[in-house]
Design an enzyme around this catalytic site. Structure first.
Site, PDB file in Angstrom:
ATOM      1  N   HIS A   1       0.845  -1.196   0.000  1.00 18.17           N
ATOM      2  CA  HIS A   1       0.000   0.000   0.000  1.00 18.17           C
ATOM      3  C   HIS A   1       0.875   1.238   0.000  1.00 18.17           C
ATOM      4  O   HIS A   1       0.894   2.008   0.951  1.00 18.17           O
ATOM      5  CB  HIS A   1      -0.914   0.004   1.225  1.00 18.17           C
ATOM      6  CG  HIS A   1      -2.052  -0.926   1.091  1.00 18.17           C
ATOM      7  ND1 HIS A   1      -2.970  -0.829   0.077  1.00 18.17           N
ATOM      8  CD2 HIS A   1      -2.427  -1.995   1.829  1.00 18.17           C
ATOM      9  CE1 HIS A   1      -3.854  -1.793   0.210  1.00 18.17           C
ATOM     10  NE2 HIS A   1      -3.541  -2.522   1.248  1.00 18.17           N
TER      11      HIS A   1
ATOM     12  N   HIS B   1      -0.391 -10.283   1.621  1.00 19.30           N
ATOM     13  CA  HIS B   1      -1.735 -10.526   2.158  1.00 19.30           C
ATOM     14  C   HIS B   1      -2.267 -11.926   1.886  1.00 19.30           C
ATOM     15  O   HIS B   1      -3.191 -12.379   2.542  1.00 19.30           O
ATOM     16  CB  HIS B   1      -2.746  -9.606   1.461  1.00 19.30           C
ATOM     17  CG  HIS B   1      -2.669  -8.179   1.862  1.00 19.30           C
ATOM     18  ND1 HIS B   1      -2.389  -7.794   3.125  1.00 19.30           N
ATOM     19  CD2 HIS B   1      -2.896  -7.046   1.155  1.00 19.30           C
ATOM     20  CE1 HIS B   1      -2.426  -6.468   3.181  1.00 19.30           C
ATOM     21  NE2 HIS B   1      -2.721  -5.985   1.997  1.00 19.30           N
TER      22      HIS B   1
ATOM     23  N   CYS C   1       2.937 -13.751   3.096  1.00 20.80           N
ATOM     24  CA  CYS C   1       3.710 -13.738   4.337  1.00 20.80           C
ATOM     25  C   CYS C   1       3.510 -15.074   5.063  1.00 20.80           C
ATOM     26  O   CYS C   1       2.377 -15.556   5.179  1.00 20.80           O
ATOM     27  CB  CYS C   1       3.247 -12.587   5.224  1.00 20.80           C
ATOM     28  SG  CYS C   1       4.117 -12.567   6.795  1.00 20.80           S
TER      29      CYS C   1
ATOM     30  N   HIS D   1     -11.373  -6.719   3.601  1.00 17.35           N
ATOM     31  CA  HIS D   1      -9.923  -6.522   3.468  1.00 17.35           C
ATOM     32  C   HIS D   1      -9.356  -7.732   2.712  1.00 17.35           C
ATOM     33  O   HIS D   1      -9.747  -8.876   2.980  1.00 17.35           O
ATOM     34  CB  HIS D   1      -9.281  -6.401   4.852  1.00 17.35           C
ATOM     35  CG  HIS D   1      -7.818  -6.073   4.786  1.00 17.35           C
ATOM     36  ND1 HIS D   1      -6.862  -7.032   4.529  1.00 17.35           N
ATOM     37  CD2 HIS D   1      -7.159  -4.903   4.894  1.00 17.35           C
ATOM     38  CE1 HIS D   1      -5.666  -6.443   4.499  1.00 17.35           C
ATOM     39  NE2 HIS D   1      -5.827  -5.145   4.721  1.00 17.35           N
TER      40      HIS D   1
ATOM     41  N   GLU E   1      -6.699  -9.474   2.891  1.00 13.71           N
ATOM     42  CA  GLU E   1      -6.170 -10.592   3.696  1.00 13.71           C
ATOM     43  C   GLU E   1      -7.316 -11.449   4.236  1.00 13.71           C
ATOM     44  O   GLU E   1      -7.257 -12.680   4.214  1.00 13.71           O
ATOM     45  CB  GLU E   1      -5.320 -10.059   4.865  1.00 13.71           C
ATOM     46  CG  GLU E   1      -4.718 -11.211   5.672  1.00 13.71           C
ATOM     47  CD  GLU E   1      -4.148 -10.778   7.017  1.00 13.71           C
ATOM     48  OE1 GLU E   1      -3.561  -9.684   7.107  1.00 13.71           O
ATOM     49  OE2 GLU E   1      -4.307 -11.548   7.987  1.00 13.71           O
TER      50      GLU E   1
ATOM     51  N   THR F   1      -4.023 -10.641  10.637  1.00 10.50           N
ATOM     52  CA  THR F   1      -2.703 -10.424  11.260  1.00 10.50           C
ATOM     53  C   THR F   1      -2.519  -9.007  11.801  1.00 10.50           C
ATOM     54  O   THR F   1      -1.757  -8.798  12.736  1.00 10.50           O
ATOM     55  CB  THR F   1      -1.559 -10.680  10.251  1.00 10.50           C
ATOM     56  OG1 THR F   1      -1.778  -9.861   9.106  1.00 10.50           O
ATOM     57  CG2 THR F   1      -1.465 -12.125   9.862  1.00 10.50           C
TER      58      THR F   1
ATOM     59  N   SER G   1      -3.687   1.438   3.973  1.00 10.09           N
ATOM     60  CA  SER G   1      -3.002   0.393   4.730  1.00 10.09           C
ATOM     61  C   SER G   1      -3.720   0.145   6.053  1.00 10.09           C
ATOM     62  O   SER G   1      -3.860   1.047   6.877  1.00 10.09           O
ATOM     63  CB  SER G   1      -1.547   0.819   4.959  1.00 10.09           C
ATOM     64  OG  SER G   1      -1.058   0.291   6.158  1.00 10.09           O
ATOM     65  N   SER G   2      -4.167  -1.097   6.222  1.00 12.91           N
ATOM     66  CA  SER G   2      -4.944  -1.445   7.414  1.00 12.91           C
ATOM     67  C   SER G   2      -4.121  -1.253   8.686  1.00 12.91           C
ATOM     68  O   SER G   2      -4.597  -0.715   9.681  1.00 12.91           O
ATOM     69  CB  SER G   2      -5.421  -2.885   7.268  1.00 12.91           C
ATOM     70  OG  SER G   2      -5.504  -3.517   8.492  1.00 12.91           O
TER      71      SER G   2
ATOM     72  N   SER H   1       3.970  -0.815   5.675  1.00 17.50           N
ATOM     73  CA  SER H   1       4.240  -0.702   4.240  1.00 17.50           C
ATOM     74  C   SER H   1       4.850   0.658   3.888  1.00 17.50           C
ATOM     75  O   SER H   1       4.782   1.090   2.748  1.00 17.50           O
ATOM     76  CB  SER H   1       2.943  -0.942   3.455  1.00 17.50           C
ATOM     77  OG  SER H   1       1.897  -0.192   4.023  1.00 17.50           O
TER      78      SER H   1
HETATM   79 FE1  F3S Z   1       3.486 -10.516   7.670  1.00 17.08          FE
HETATM   80 FE2  F3S Z   1       2.989  -9.333   9.911  1.00 17.08          FE
HETATM   81 FE3  F3S Z   1       3.940  -7.978   7.947  1.00 17.08          FE
HETATM   82  S1  F3S Z   1       1.740 -10.842   8.909  1.00 17.08           S
HETATM   83  S2  F3S Z   1       3.135  -8.968   6.150  1.00 17.08           S
HETATM   84  S3  F3S Z   1       4.997  -9.626   9.026  1.00 17.08           S
HETATM   85  S4  F3S Z   1       2.415  -7.258   9.355  1.00 17.08           S
END
Ligand code: F3S
Length: 284
Positions: A42, A77, A99, A127, A129, A167, A223-224, A267
């Site tokens: 993002h 995501h 991730c 969202h 994710e 997450t 960005s969440s 991000s």
């Molecule tokens: Fe992964 Fe946590 Fe970043 S789930 S993408 S390390 S915010």
């Protein structure tokens, strides 16, 4: 002016890994098209740089169906299982930059729902994710975003279930929502899948925001995790400023400010963080 800089500001492990993956693909490319499914991050500056280097963003499943060749990179995501199936059917090469913390949720949801459990995702409806996580459930799946959703679902749901979280969800909110289920005699599994990077960042942001006169949160509006940091910071510090790009400067800080805190979403590239730090150092 003194600055308190959050240690956990900027790219998290998963975002760094995903962005690096795209640059590696560009470097190794033999001329075939490279796509990312959704924005890899993002942050429009990074996305524009990638576009200038020939990477195309695919924005929908329909668009994905029209691809005939090339490489599709899955972002941090993650995506629903059907997207992998679709790409396999089309014979498109997939580079998976999901991730590992998100992949863990996919595995839990897949296993638990195969065993017949209903899945409850504590997260933001819509969202990407959360949509991806939903797409690993075989059976019933619910998304709980707010107190009223939890109250309603806790009254209605029966049988075995399993709670997981997005997450980047706010840790305190997650606990409060789980408590609503527990108070209604919920006895299924609860797996806190909020990632450490998120939790540490949120705790640190709250701690710094409590101590300073003003707080700057840097990140993208979409960005969440940045939105969560902003929410936490505003709760603790009324003089919270949101900076997306350098265009949001200068800031009109209260004259009494002597200590300022700075944090940034997962991000947010380092160069923006550094420029905001320099701006504060030079101007105040
Ligand atoms: Fe992964 Fe946590 Fe970043 S789930 S993408 S390390 S915010």
């Amino acid at each position: 002016m003194k600055i308190k800089m959050a240690k956990n500001a900027g790219f998290c492990f998963g975002v760094r890994r995903a962005v690096d993956t795209v640059y590696e693909q560009i470097a190794d490319n033999d001329g075939s098209p490279i796509y990312t499914y959704g924005l890899i991050i993002h942050n429009m500056e990074v996305v524009r740089d990638l576009e200038a280097k020939g990477v195309t963003v695919i924005r929908s499943e329909e668009e994905l169906k029209t691809l005939e060749h090339g490489t599709v990179i899955i972002r941090a995501h993650g995506v629903a299982k059907r997207i992998y199936n679709l790409l396999a059917e089309q014979g498109i090469k997939v580079i998976d930059a999901t991730c590992p913390y998100v992949q863990r949720i996919h595995r839990i949801v897949e296993k638990e729902s195969r065993e017949g459990k209903k899945i409850i995702i504590i997260g933001n409806l819509g969202h990407p994710e959360v949509e991806g996580i939903r797409g690993w459930a075989d059976g019933e799946v619910f998304v709980v975003e707010a107190e009223e959703d939890a109250v309603r679902l806790a009254d209605e749901i029966s049988g075995d279930s399993c709670i997981v979280s997005q997450t980047t969800f706010n840790y305190n909110k997650f606990k409060d929502l789980v408590d609503i289920f527990v108070e209604k005699d919920y006895n299924g599994n609860v797996v806190n899948t909020i990632c450490n990077a998120t939790e540490e960042r949120q705790i640190e942001t709250g701690r710094i925001a409590k101590e300073v006169d003003a707080m700057i949160v840097i990140g993208d509006i979409h960005s969440s995790n940045t939105a969560k940091l902003l929410e936490i910071s505003r709760k603790e510090c009324t003089n919270t400023y949101f900076v997306q790009t350098l265009k949001d400067l200068p800031l009109d800080l209260p004259e009494t400010t002597t200590l300022i805190g700075i944090t940034a979403g997962a991000s947010t590239p380092n160069n923006i963080i550094e420029e905001v730090q320099n701006y504060v150092r030079i101007n105040f």
